[in-house]
Write a protein that holds these residues in place. Structure first.
Motif: not given
Ligand SMILES: O=C(O)CCC(=O)C(=O)O
Ligand SMILES: [Fe+2]
Length: 213
Positions: A23-25, A32, A140, A171, A173-174
């Motif tokens: 998740s990127d959310e 981050h 990340y 990437q 904040g992933r």
């Protein structure tokens, strides 16, 4: 967006059924960024140590297997973004216990730095004969990362660890969650310094006095 969010039903179901989820959310850019600053401060202060592989007497550095350096976060002393992150992982632990598996009792987290050319060969996060690590988490922290930088997290099938399931680009904040006992994975060679925060939800309450992975 809040600094951090709970996992929604889709993420929880995916983790339960497939054993891994991306998740990127979940983590805000502010958080981050703050974690990256804190991570770099520990690097600048010389707090990182080369990571080792194995356990107990077999614990040793094997730079061809993994050549990252790590800094274990001391939860009692955590402040600012690190405190905020750890508080979120407690909420997540409670959510995972409530909605998926009973019995996640503790957590452990470290910052990791892979140098240019860094790798971590295919492995499982659970030590043989020791079922304590149950769910792995990786967040990340690099602000920019492209395909050309490599360093993907490769996930493989439980029943055939030569079958690649996904390549996750590290990437900003992933966040990746996966079953520590079921999902073989590897970090592919990276061509820029790669920063992350990773850790485990454990089924034991207190850590044994052994050096972790
Ligand atoms: O950084 C990653 O993508 C994975 C790291 C990893 O597999 C580990 O620390 O056990
Ligand atoms: Fe791992």
């Amino acid at each position: 967006m809040l600094a951090t969010s709970a996992l929604d039903d889709t993420l929880i179901d995916t983790l339960a059924q497939r054993g891994w989820v991306v998740s990127d959310e979940l983590i805000s850019p502010e958080l981050h960024h703050g974690l990256l600053s804190s991570c770099r401060q520990h690097w600048d202060a010389g707090d990182f140590k080369p990571a080792a592989v194995g356990k107990g007497k077999a614990l040793a550095r094997h730079p061809r297997i993994r050549n990252d350096s790590i800094y274990w976060i001391e939860a009692e002393q955590a402040q600012g973004p690190v405190r905020q992150f750890l508080d979120w992982t407690e909420t997540l632990r409670e959510q995972l216990n409530r909605e998926l598996f009973a019995g996640l009792k503790s957590t452990e987290f470290h910052f990791a730095r892979y140098p240019q050319g860094g790798v971590y060969k295919k492995h499982l996060d659970q030590h043989k004969g020791q079922a304590h690590r149950s769910i792995s988490l990786v967040l990340y922290l690099n602000q920019t990362w492209t395909d050309d930088d490599g360093g993907q997290l490769c996930l493989y099938a439980t029943d055939d660890n030569t079958r690649e399931l996904a390549r996750v680009l590290p990437q900003a904040g992933r966040l990746v969650l996966f079953r520590s006992d079921l999902v073989p994975h590897a970090v592919l060679p990276c061509s820029q310094t790669r920063w992350s925060l990773s850790g485990w939800f454990r089924t034991d309450a207190t850590l044994l006095p052994v050096a972790p992975l």
